[in-house]
Design a protein around this motif. Structure first.
Motif, PDB file in Angstrom:
ATOM      1  N   ALA A  27       0.823  -1.190  -0.023  1.00  0.00           N
ATOM      2  CA  ALA A  27       0.128   0.072   0.102  1.00  0.00           C
ATOM      3  C   ALA A  27       1.027   1.158   0.128  1.00  0.00           C
ATOM      4  CB  ALA A  27      -0.765  -0.034   1.086  1.00  0.00           C
ATOM      5  N   GLU A  50      -3.841   0.519  -2.570  1.00  0.00           N
ATOM      6  CA  GLU A  50      -3.712  -0.448  -1.460  1.00  0.00           C
ATOM      7  C   GLU A  50      -2.841  -1.433  -1.925  1.00  0.00           C
ATOM      8  OE1 GLU A  50      -7.507  -1.559   0.335  1.00  0.00           O
ATOM      9  OE2 GLU A  50      -7.932   0.209   0.927  1.00  0.00           O
ATOM     10  N   ASP A  51      -2.827  -1.683  -3.154  1.00  0.00           N
ATOM     11  CA  ASP A  51      -1.694  -2.666  -3.739  1.00  0.00           C
ATOM     12  C   ASP A  51      -1.380  -2.050  -5.145  1.00  0.00           C
ATOM     13  OD1 ASP A  51      -0.592  -4.696  -5.194  1.00  0.00           O
ATOM     14  OD2 ASP A  51      -2.136  -6.052  -4.693  1.00  0.00           O
ATOM     15  N   SER A  88      -3.990   4.548   5.829  1.00  0.00           N
ATOM     16  CA  SER A  88      -4.890   5.056   4.632  1.00  0.00           C
ATOM     17  C   SER A  88      -4.864   6.832   4.765  1.00  0.00           C
ATOM     18  CB  SER A  88      -6.191   4.855   4.859  1.00  0.00           C
ATOM     19  OG  SER A  88      -7.244   5.437   4.024  1.00  0.00           O
TER      20      SER A  88
END
Lengths: 122, 235
Positions: A27, A50-51, A88
């Motif tokens: 991430a 996130e990937d 995040s």
């Protein structure tokens, strides 16, 4: 004001083979640049994922909807670098900060994110 | 203060303005600055908005639209000078309120023309040589139009260009702001004001325009960077 230090990777050729070497489920935030005639590398797109590996492969696929990115990939020598960010809200803040710094030509919306987080872009 | 812009396009004329009236401490974003004179002639104003509204209310019935905009502008000059001399006879010219006007319309030959008039200059008309005019706070808009305007622009894109100029100015000068107003007409198409929805779409489109590639001033460091990614750390 929170201070976060990102570790940015080296500028790497943006190609299927180099992206496939990335780890899965990494991430973070990333940015694309192209090599200009003056030898400098100018940023044309910033993003978060996130990937990162999965997202970059999507950008490189024929179904990439962003025509601007497709155009750069087809006509220029392109590169990427990224920074791993697990949290995040720091990804959001970093993407927003990159957008404000570079105003990249292929991002069509100002990303949402906190402005009160200090983040290094280099 | 105000920014009002007029652009001659290949298929019509576009007038656009912000809607802000500002004083030293307050501002109001509901001021109308574009006015229809008839189906094929219109004005935009900058300066004392309420005075402009009354001014056009009182002179519009005296204007003759049949002989083209070059005749119309001369009528406006003489009526403007007479009204201002009457309104402000108690004041010397330099102390009177200022009113700038853009008049746009068509010559009897069908040629579009823009004129600017200013009350501080006895309403002497000046005919635009460029295909566009800006009044109020024009510096940024003039720069952008000098860079971006071409006579072959369509009315639709001229409206977008005017919107872009107003948004860019309002981002730098808080005397310009509020909802954008846009009207368009041609010698065959009647004067019509764009809806709020139509203007919002243009404003959203303008958000995606990049006048300057800011990133060109911040190239990547091609030598730095780590070989292995490490997670972000709070310091």
């Amino acid at each position: 004001m929170e201070n976060w230090t990102l570790t940015w990777t080296k500028l790497t050729e943006l190609s299927d083979s180099s992206v496939r070497k990335l780890a899965d489920n990494l991430a973070g935030v990333y940015r694309f640049s192209y090599k200009a005639d003056d030898g400098s590398y100018y940023v044309f797109y910033v993003g978060k994922a996130e990937d990162i590996k999965k997202r970059l492969l999507e950008h490189l696929s024929s179904t990439e909807p962003n025509v601007c990115i497709k155009n750069y990939l087809a006509t220029k020598e392109c590169f990427f670098r990224y920074a791993k960010i697990t949290k995040s809200y720091i990804r959001d803040a970093a993407e927003r900060k990159m957008y404000k710094q570079y105003e990249p030509s292929c991002n069509d919306k100002e990303p949402k994110g906190r402005d009160d987080v200090e983040i290094n872009l280099t | 203060m105000t920014l009002t812009i007029c652009i001659v396009a290949k298929d019509g004329i576009v007038l656009a303005s912000d809607s802000r009236a500002s004083s030293f401490l307050t501002s109001n974003d509901t001021v109308k600055k574009i006015f229809k004179l008839d189906d094929h002639n219109a004005v935009g104003i900058a300066g004392d908005g309420p005075l402009a509204m009354h001014f056009f209310d009182t002179i519009s019935s005296e204007l003759n639209f049949r002989n083209g905009v070059s005749v119309l502008v001369e009528q406006m000059r003489s009526l403007g000078k007479a009204r201002f001399d009457e309104f402000f006879s108690h004041q010397t010219p330099k102390d009177r309120p200022s009113l700038s006007i853009i008049l746009a319309g068509y010559m009897s030959s069908g040629q579009p023309e823009i004129y600017t008039l200013n009350s501080n200059d006895n309403f002497v008309p000046r005919k635009s040589p460029t295909g566009f005019e800006c009044i109020g706070i024009p510096i940024i808009a003039n720069y952008l139009l000098n860079r971006l305007y071409e006579p072959g622009i369509t009315a639709q894109h001229a409206a977008e260009l005017a919107t872009f100029c107003i948004k860019e100015t309002s981002s730098q000068d808080n005397r310009v702001g509020g909802p954008t107003q846009i009207a368009s007409f041609s010698n065959s198409r009647q004067y019509a004001e764009l809806s709020r929805d139509e203007i919002s779409k243009m404003e959203n489109k303008c958000d995606q325009f990049r006048l300057l590639q800011k990133g060109n001033f911040y190239p990547e460091d091609s030598t730095g960077g780590a070989l292995n990614p490490q997670d972000a750390t709070q310091t």
